[in-house]
Design a protein around this motif. Structure first.
Motif, PDB file in Angstrom:
ATOM      1  N   VAL A   1     -17.297  21.732  -8.813  1.00  0.00           N
ATOM      2  CA  VAL A   1     -17.440  20.480 -10.703  1.00  0.00           C
ATOM      3  C   VAL A   1     -17.964  20.801 -11.133  1.00  0.00           C
ATOM      4  CG1 VAL A   1     -17.821  17.865 -10.861  1.00  0.00           C
ATOM      5  CG2 VAL A   1     -17.508  19.025  -8.177  1.00  0.00           C
ATOM      6  N   ARG A   2     -17.476  21.409 -12.172  1.00  0.00           N
ATOM      7  CA  ARG A   2     -17.800  21.693 -13.807  1.00  0.00           C
ATOM      8  C   ARG A   2     -18.656  20.909 -13.978  1.00  0.00           C
ATOM      9  NH1 ARG A   2     -12.117  20.964 -14.087  1.00  0.00           N
ATOM     10  NH2 ARG A   2     -11.096  23.014 -13.781  1.00  0.00           N
ATOM     11  N   ILE A   3     -20.197  21.372 -15.239  1.00  0.00           N
ATOM     12  CA  ILE A   3     -21.087  20.187 -14.741  1.00  0.00           C
ATOM     13  C   ILE A   3     -22.052  21.123 -16.415  1.00  0.00           C
ATOM     14  CG2 ILE A   3     -22.094  19.577 -12.966  1.00  0.00           C
ATOM     15  CD1 ILE A   3     -24.565  22.126 -12.417  1.00  0.00           C
ATOM     16  N   ASN A   4     -22.817  20.719 -16.639  1.00  0.00           N
ATOM     17  CA  ASN A   4     -23.222  21.726 -18.234  1.00  0.00           C
ATOM     18  C   ASN A   4     -24.693  21.701 -17.739  1.00  0.00           C
ATOM     19  OD1 ASN A   4     -24.971  18.945 -18.603  1.00  0.00           O
ATOM     20  ND2 ASN A   4     -23.789  18.144 -19.729  1.00  0.00           N
ATOM     21  N   VAL A   5     -25.700  22.370 -18.881  1.00  0.00           N
ATOM     22  CA  VAL A   5     -26.339  23.017 -18.555  1.00  0.00           C
ATOM     23  C   VAL A   5     -27.828  21.925 -18.055  1.00  0.00           C
ATOM     24  CG1 VAL A   5     -28.739  23.761 -19.544  1.00  0.00           C
ATOM     25  CG2 VAL A   5     -25.913  24.805 -19.934  1.00  0.00           C
ATOM     26  N   ALA A   6     -27.537  20.974 -18.912  1.00  0.00           N
ATOM     27  CA  ALA A   6     -28.610  19.807 -18.377  1.00  0.00           C
ATOM     28  C   ALA A   6     -28.544  19.067 -16.793  1.00  0.00           C
ATOM     29  CB  ALA A   6     -28.642  18.867 -19.567  1.00  0.00           C
ATOM     30  N   GLN A   7     -26.982  19.228 -16.589  1.00  0.00           N
ATOM     31  CA  GLN A   7     -27.299  18.665 -15.376  1.00  0.00           C
ATOM     32  C   GLN A   7     -27.908  19.590 -14.376  1.00  0.00           C
ATOM     33  OE1 GLN A   7     -22.511  18.277 -16.010  1.00  0.00           O
ATOM     34  NE2 GLN A   7     -23.425  15.730 -15.615  1.00  0.00           N
ATOM     35  N   ALA A   8     -27.245  20.558 -14.410  1.00  0.00           N
ATOM     36  CA  ALA A   8     -27.537  21.410 -13.443  1.00  0.00           C
ATOM     37  C   ALA A   8     -29.520  21.895 -13.915  1.00  0.00           C
ATOM     38  CB  ALA A   8     -27.338  23.498 -14.123  1.00  0.00           C
ATOM     39  N   GLN A   9     -29.925  21.920 -14.833  1.00  0.00           N
ATOM     40  CA  GLN A   9     -31.069  21.630 -15.123  1.00  0.00           C
ATOM     41  C   GLN A   9     -31.829  20.708 -13.421  1.00  0.00           C
ATOM     42  OE1 GLN A   9     -31.935  22.217 -19.022  1.00  0.00           O
ATOM     43  NE2 GLN A   9     -32.492  24.499 -18.737  1.00  0.00           N
ATOM     44  N   ARG A  10     -31.239  18.780 -14.364  1.00  0.00           N
ATOM     45  CA  ARG A  10     -32.327  18.385 -13.722  1.00  0.00           C
ATOM     46  C   ARG A  10     -31.636  18.814 -11.964  1.00  0.00           C
ATOM     47  NH1 ARG A  10     -28.408  14.631 -12.363  1.00  0.00           N
ATOM     48  NH2 ARG A  10     -27.366  14.501 -14.145  1.00  0.00           N
ATOM     49  N   LEU A  11     -30.635  19.422 -11.464  1.00  0.00           N
ATOM     50  CA  LEU A  11     -30.360  19.552  -9.910  1.00  0.00           C
ATOM     51  C   LEU A  11     -31.728  20.691  -9.317  1.00  0.00           C
ATOM     52  CD1 LEU A  11     -26.136  19.689 -10.008  1.00  0.00           C
ATOM     53  CD2 LEU A  11     -28.115  17.451  -8.889  1.00  0.00           C
ATOM     54  N   ILE A  12     -31.454  21.434 -10.555  1.00  0.00           N
ATOM     55  CA  ILE A  12     -32.417  22.488 -10.034  1.00  0.00           C
ATOM     56  C   ILE A  12     -33.807  22.052  -9.455  1.00  0.00           C
ATOM     57  CG2 ILE A  12     -33.214  25.133 -10.235  1.00  0.00           C
ATOM     58  CD1 ILE A  12     -30.645  25.573 -11.754  1.00  0.00           C
ATOM     59  N   SER A  13     -34.208  21.252 -10.475  1.00  0.00           N
ATOM     60  CA  SER A  13     -35.603  20.577 -10.585  1.00  0.00           C
ATOM     61  C   SER A  13     -35.768  19.378  -9.437  1.00  0.00           C
ATOM     62  CB  SER A  13     -35.990  19.597 -12.394  1.00  0.00           C
ATOM     63  OG  SER A  13     -35.121  18.513 -12.173  1.00  0.00           O
ATOM     64  N   MET A  14     -34.704  19.120  -8.953  1.00  0.00           N
ATOM     65  CA  MET A  14     -34.522  18.099  -8.248  1.00  0.00           C
ATOM     66  C   MET A  14     -34.856  18.819  -6.430  1.00  0.00           C
ATOM     67  SD  MET A  14     -32.144  14.985  -9.284  1.00  0.00           S
ATOM     68  CE  MET A  14     -31.127  15.117  -7.562  1.00  0.00           C
ATOM     69  N   GLY A  15     -34.593  20.223  -6.576  1.00  0.00           N
ATOM     70  CA  GLY A  15     -34.323  21.549  -5.355  1.00  0.00           C
ATOM     71  C   GLY A  15     -33.205  21.526  -5.383  1.00  0.00           C
ATOM     72  N   VAL A  16     -32.117  21.553  -5.713  1.00  0.00           N
ATOM     73  CA  VAL A  16     -30.881  22.209  -5.540  1.00  0.00           C
ATOM     74  C   VAL A  16     -30.913  23.554  -5.429  1.00  0.00           C
ATOM     75  CG1 VAL A  16     -28.336  22.036  -5.705  1.00  0.00           C
ATOM     76  CG2 VAL A  16     -30.061  19.986  -5.978  1.00  0.00           C
ATOM     77  N   ARG A  17     -30.701  23.598  -4.335  1.00  0.00           N
ATOM     78  CA  ARG A  17     -30.760  25.999  -4.975  1.00  0.00           C
ATOM     79  C   ARG A  17     -29.503  26.109  -5.383  1.00  0.00           C
ATOM     80  NH1 ARG A  17     -30.623  24.972   1.587  1.00  0.00           N
ATOM     81  NH2 ARG A  17     -32.661  26.173   1.656  1.00  0.00           N
ATOM     82  N   ILE A  18     -30.280  27.614  -6.431  1.00  0.00           N
ATOM     83  CA  ILE A  18     -28.544  28.196  -6.662  1.00  0.00           C
ATOM     84  C   ILE A  18     -28.268  29.091  -5.838  1.00  0.00           C
ATOM     85  CG2 ILE A  18     -28.910  29.840  -8.677  1.00  0.00           C
ATOM     86  CD1 ILE A  18     -31.084  27.954 -10.323  1.00  0.00           C
ATOM     87  N   ILE A  19     -26.547  29.400  -5.967  1.00  0.00           N
ATOM     88  CA  ILE A  19     -25.853  29.938  -4.826  1.00  0.00           C
ATOM     89  C   ILE A  19     -26.061  31.143  -5.261  1.00  0.00           C
ATOM     90  CG2 ILE A  19     -23.499  30.369  -4.899  1.00  0.00           C
ATOM     91  CD1 ILE A  19     -22.855  27.272  -4.903  1.00  0.00           C
ATOM     92  N   LYS A  20     -26.690  31.818  -4.789  1.00  0.00           N
ATOM     93  CA  LYS A  20     -26.635  33.443  -4.337  1.00  0.00           C
ATOM     94  C   LYS A  20     -25.158  33.792  -5.077  1.00  0.00           C
ATOM     95  CE  LYS A  20     -28.021  37.186  -4.893  1.00  0.00           C
ATOM     96  NZ  LYS A  20     -27.982  38.481  -6.350  1.00  0.00           N
ATOM     97  N   VAL A  21     -25.393  34.572  -5.857  1.00  0.00           N
ATOM     98  CA  VAL A  21     -23.523  35.813  -6.839  1.00  0.00           C
ATOM     99  C   VAL A  21     -24.220  37.345  -6.922  1.00  0.00           C
ATOM    100  CG1 VAL A  21     -22.097  35.966  -8.046  1.00  0.00           C
ATOM    101  CG2 VAL A  21     -22.924  33.466  -8.121  1.00  0.00           C
ATOM    102  N   ILE A  22     -23.065  37.583  -5.846  1.00  0.00           N
ATOM    103  CA  ILE A  22     -23.017  39.094  -5.600  1.00  0.00           C
ATOM    104  C   ILE A  22     -21.914  39.581  -7.141  1.00  0.00           C
ATOM    105  CG2 ILE A  22     -22.060  41.015  -3.897  1.00  0.00           C
ATOM    106  CD1 ILE A  22     -23.250  39.113  -1.560  1.00  0.00           C
TER     107      ILE A  22
END
Length: 127
Positions: free
Chosen positions: A101-122
């Motif tokens: 699902v497309r999101i913007n930087v603010a949405q990503a920061q909010r999710l990460i601050s809530m503990g959502v993981r950043i998906i590892k990219v090889i």
């Protein structure tokens, strides 16, 4: 006895001119349930061959998938790929699929601050 480690949702995502194999590794046994999701950069040729072999293309959309009777939806993490940002969901019903699902930087920061993981990219494709 079944293998406790399997591949769950998996698909090929095209983000701009880059391709990624999205794969969930599931490890389940008594007292253990581990199911991270990874993104692996592929070449365009690798992506084409995987799709021809039966790997589905990822659904990329603007709205969050909703759970319904018989359909579970789990937020797996935030994916940063080729300058774009997605929240990634594992959607399970009769199949197991990843939905981006497309999101913007603010949405990503909010999710990460809530503990959502950043998906590892090889990032470097395998040859």
């Amino acid at each position: 006895m079944a293998n406790p480690v399997t591949i769950g949702s998996n698909c090929i995502a095209q983000v701009g001119s880059q391709f990624f194999l999205i794969a969930e590794i599931e490890a389940k046994t008594t007292g253990v349930e581990i199911d991270p999701l990874f993104a692996i950069r592929t070449t365009a040729e690798q992506a084409r061959r995987l799709i021809r072999a039966g790997v589905m293309r990822c659904k990329i959309q603007n709205t969050v998938p909703r759970p319904t009777r018989g359909k579970d939806v789990e937020l797996k993490g935030v994916l940063f790929a080729n300058g774009r940002i997605f929240s990634v969901f594992d959607v399970e019903n009769s199949t197991d699929e990843a939905v981006l699902v497309r999101i913007n930087v603010a949405q990503a920061q909010r999710l990460i601050s809530m503990g959502v993981r950043i998906i590892k990219v090889i990032r470097r494709p395998f040859n």
